[in-house]
Enzyme design. Structure first.
Site, mmCIF file in Angstrom:
data_model
loop_
_atom_site.group_PDB
_atom_site.id
_atom_site.type_symbol
_atom_site.label_atom_id
_atom_site.label_comp_id
_atom_site.label_asym_id
_atom_site.label_seq_id
_atom_site.Cartn_x
_atom_site.Cartn_y
_atom_site.Cartn_z
ATOM 1 C CD GLU A 325 -47.131 -48.466 -50.853
ATOM 2 O OE1 GLU A 325 -47.912 -47.515 -50.693
ATOM 3 O OE2 GLU A 325 -46.930 -49.020 -51.943
ATOM 4 C CG ASP A 399 -50.891 -50.954 -56.101
ATOM 5 O OD1 ASP A 399 -52.036 -50.718 -55.714
ATOM 6 O OD2 ASP A 399 -49.983 -50.110 -56.087
ATOM 7 C CD GLU A 427 -51.923 -45.941 -58.349
ATOM 8 O OE1 GLU A 427 -52.810 -46.195 -57.513
ATOM 9 O OE2 GLU A 427 -50.709 -46.054 -58.097
#
Ligand code: GCU
Length: 736
Positions: A325, A399, A427
């Protein structure tokens, strides 16, 4: 020796929690000093209020004095915890003494710290349990019945102490104890994605607990309570800074700040770790490269490691996010992940430190399956990593979604310690607004059978080292803690921190056993009420899956990863866009990962891959993860895919509606403060669940063209109205 500032912290912690707090409460409430403290959630599961009278009567004669000899920081912590806890739980002072003067002594320590324990000749058993294991035994010292909590090390004795307290807090018998315990993972670590400016990436409970700007001069007393909470569930390490790191954290100034944190955590057995920025030799050292095979770069890291260990002799090591990333890493220099990891490993090895090398790597390769890339990038390096490297792999290949199959790297790296990375902070599961008890998700993960060595090769056996014989083992959880008074934002999210620690100690524990323990310790000893809290916790994650991403859907969240946005949004990479993940079209829904598509399913061992690859045997919960399925496909239930999808979303919504009512019925059964706080969160969860259902189904309907089935509540808003909401579901201000 306890460092001076740590002593100060203890003094203040003691004063605030034992004297100031009740007194202030009493003043405010206008009642006598014996009134209980405000239930703001600060005390977590370490609440030491008097137990029910019949239990006090049963326990009293077994807990009359605390005998902890010697003065290491950890022993002082044990003594303080036991005296405070036992006095609180039994409602009368339980003193610390140096010797056994009568029945009911709690004798805690090691054969070295305690002559009484040395006299019991437990050395062989203690050695077999290792430095963090412990024994708890009901014994007789002379003619006096007593309880011994013994370990080969002070830290094991501390863990035994918390185990004993948990027995009392959960009202277990303590009169004939014969407990022996040791952790299944060596490294049990919290990863804090904390930035140096005090913000937390994916943190939803306030600011960072590390106040970098005030450190090292001022060390927040709260760090001791943080360490106590962790020690109470066996967590033995903390990575202090974000995986997206700044080179600044390795500067001499910041290392001094890290020393202060390490000093505060040390008595509770927590080691600190840091995330080094791969490009630090250039950013801090002025080198022209960060190439891991460049001797100057290696020397720079060696010197940095030496400097850190000079300051913090028990420093744990490095967690590294590299070539991921946008982070710098070995691939920048056409080197491999093994080259990068081994460079750090060489610098840390002389000091006994480890490298936790993250496998969260995926390229921006158009037309490929993102979920298969980490396996392709790392599996070929099995056996190529230095012996002090662990590969840190997220539980699923994408993820931290509400549901994913296990990552195919588990079971495919027999020569590498593979360390699961779980995400405690929610998240993608409603953040600090939704209740989603994650022990059920983690249980599903640990119990997944990889078939790496035939049936029974569960993920739990892969990662605890028993399947392939690894000695170095670990597990990480991305923390959900912050500066909020109740630590985790949602009062029930404390259960996820607790569950992570309990499973890191023993990945065989059931989600129900963990929920029961937590509810008993945190809320109430009333069986019916605690059972109701357990039920809500155990159902919660499946409900979140239902109203967010049922049947194997994934990553259809909006930019803050909170609400629904299946229609997608402009992003620099196609694999960051929800439409990439669900692939809705006129002919159906789902991501084809069989040989008909990307064939990522082949990364699993047979027969797992065959089971997932065949539409007829693929479990419903992973259907759209592995297959692109026609809207009218007949499901096991007999319904079409479309109807099933709609009714799953509805089922999730129904759960939130019912749970609000069930929770309301607990009014008066638990304290009003936390009851109200949870009720408010459940109201948000219900609102959000409806938002999810309506957004996803109205959008998918533009492809399926099918009517909503009976049993589904029809959306009250149009798709356009929903698309106009902001990232948290609020109407965006109308144009004037
Ligand atoms: C997720 C998360 C990022 C994080 C990344 C990682 O993508 O959204 O904030 O940095 O995971 O685990 O590295």
């Amino acid at each position: 020796m306890i460092p001076k500032n740590t002593k100060e912290i203890f003094r203040r912690f003691h004063f605030v929690s034992r004297i100031m707090f009740p007194a202030v409460v009493a003043l405010i409430a206008g009642v006598s000093v014996s009134a209980g403290p405000v239930e703001d959630g600060y005390r977590l599961w370490l609440r030491y209020d008097p137990l029910p009278a019949e239990k006090v009567a049963a326990y009293r004669s077994h807990v009359t004095a605390v005998v902890v000899t010697g003065n290491s920081g950890t022993r002082a912590a044990i003594r303080r915890e036991l005296v405070g806890a036992c006095s609180g739980l039994l409602g009368r002072p339980v003193p610390a003494t140096n010797e056994v003067n009568g029945a009911g002594a709690l004798i805690v320590g090691t054969p070295k710290s305690s002559t009484i324990i040395a006299g019991l000749k437990l050395d062989q058993q203690l050695d077999a349990l290792g430095p963090e294991g412990f024994l708890i035994r009901s014994v007789k010292i002379g003619s006096h019945p007593a309880t011994v909590i013994a370990s080969a090390s002070d830290l094991g004795a501390l863990y035994g102490t918390f185990h004993f307290l948990r027995l009392m807090q959960t009202l277990q018998p303590i009169d004939a104890l014969n407990v022996s315990e040791k952790p299944r993972f060596g490294l049990r670590v919290l990863d804090h994605w904390d930035n140096l400016d005090g913000s937390i990436e994916r943190g939803y409970a306030g600011r960072s607990l590390w106040n970098w700007s005030e450190l090292p001069e001022k060390v927040d007393a709260r760090l001791v309570d943080y360490a106590r909470a962790n020690a109470s569930i066996g967590i033995n390490g903390a990575v202090l800074n974000n995986v997206n790191s700044s080179a600044k954290s390795l500067t001499p100034d910041y290392l001094k700040k890290t020393v202060a944190i390490a000093d505060a955590l040390r008595p509770y057995g927590m080691r600190v770790y840091l995330v080094p920025r791969f490009s630090s030799p250039m950013e801090l050292g002025g080198l022209k490269t960060a190439d891991p095979l460049d001797p100057e770069v290696a020397a720079w890291w060696q010197a940095k490691a030496d400097e850190i260990y000079q300051l913090i002799p028990d420093f744990g090591g490095f967690l590294v996010k590299a070539s991921s990333e946008g982070q710098p890493g070995p691939l920048t220099y056409k080197r491999t992940h093994a080259d990068g990891a081994n460079m750090f490993a060489a610098a840390l090895a002389p000091h006994g430190g480890v490298v936790m090398w993250r496998a969260f790597v995926y390229d921006a390769k158009p037309g490929s399956d993102r979920a298969g890339q980490a396996y392709d990038a790392l599996q070929p390096f099995d056996g190529k990593f230095a012996t002090n490297v662990l590969l840190q792999v997220k539980n699923g290949p994408l993820d931290f979604q509400p549901r994913e199959p296990f990552h195919p790297l588990f079971g495919s790296m027999p020569q590498t310690p593979v360390m699961p990375e779980l995400q405690i902070t929610q998240e993608y599961l409603g953040q600090a607004n939704h209740v989603a008890f994650l022990a059920t998700m983690w249980r599903e993960f640990f119990d997944s059978d990889t078939f790496a060595k035939g049936p029974g090769s569960t993920v739990a056996k892969v990662v605890d080292g028993s399947l392939f014989g690894q000695k170095l083992t670990g597990i990480a959880g991305v923390a959900n803690t912050g500066s909020d008074r109740n630590w985790t934002g949602h009062p029930l999210a404390q259960a996820n921190w607790f569950a992570f620690g309990r499973l890191a100690w023993n990945p065989g524990l059931s989600a129900k056993a963990i929920a029961d323990e937590w509810g008993d310790m945190t809320f109430t000893h009333d069986r019916a009420t605690a059972a109701e809290i357990t039920r809500i916790l155990l159902e919660s994650r499946e409900a979140v899956v239902d109203y967010m991403t049922p049947l194997g859907l994934a990553h259809i969240m909006n930019d803050p990863h909170y609400g629904p946005e299946p229609w997608g949004h402009p992003v620099p990479r196609e694999d960051w866009n929800p439409v990439y993940h669900h692939r809705a079209a006129a002919d159906g829904l789902g991501f084809e990962r069989t040989a008909k598509g990307f064939n990522t399913v082949s990364q699993y061992h047979p027969p797992v891959r065959d089971r997932f690859a065949d539409l007829a045997t693929c479990p419903d919960e992973f259907l759209l993860w592995f297959h692109h399925v026609p809207w009218d496909y007949q499901m096991r239930s007999g319904r079409t895919l479309w109807d099933e999808l709609c009714l799953r979303y509805q089922r999730g919504v129904d759960w939130t509606v019912k749970t609000r009512k069930d929770w309301a019925a607990l009014a008066g059964k638990i304290d009003p403060e936390r009851h109200a706080a949870v009720a408010e969160k459940l109201a948000i969860q219900e609102r959000d669940a409806k938002w999810w259902r309506d957004a996803c189904l109205l959008y998918f309907q533009t492809f399926s063209k099918c009517p909503f089935p009976d049993g589904m509540e029809k959306p009250r808003r149009t798709l356009d109205e929903i698309k106009a909401l902001d990232g948290y579901g609020n109407a965006v201000k109308q144009k004037q």
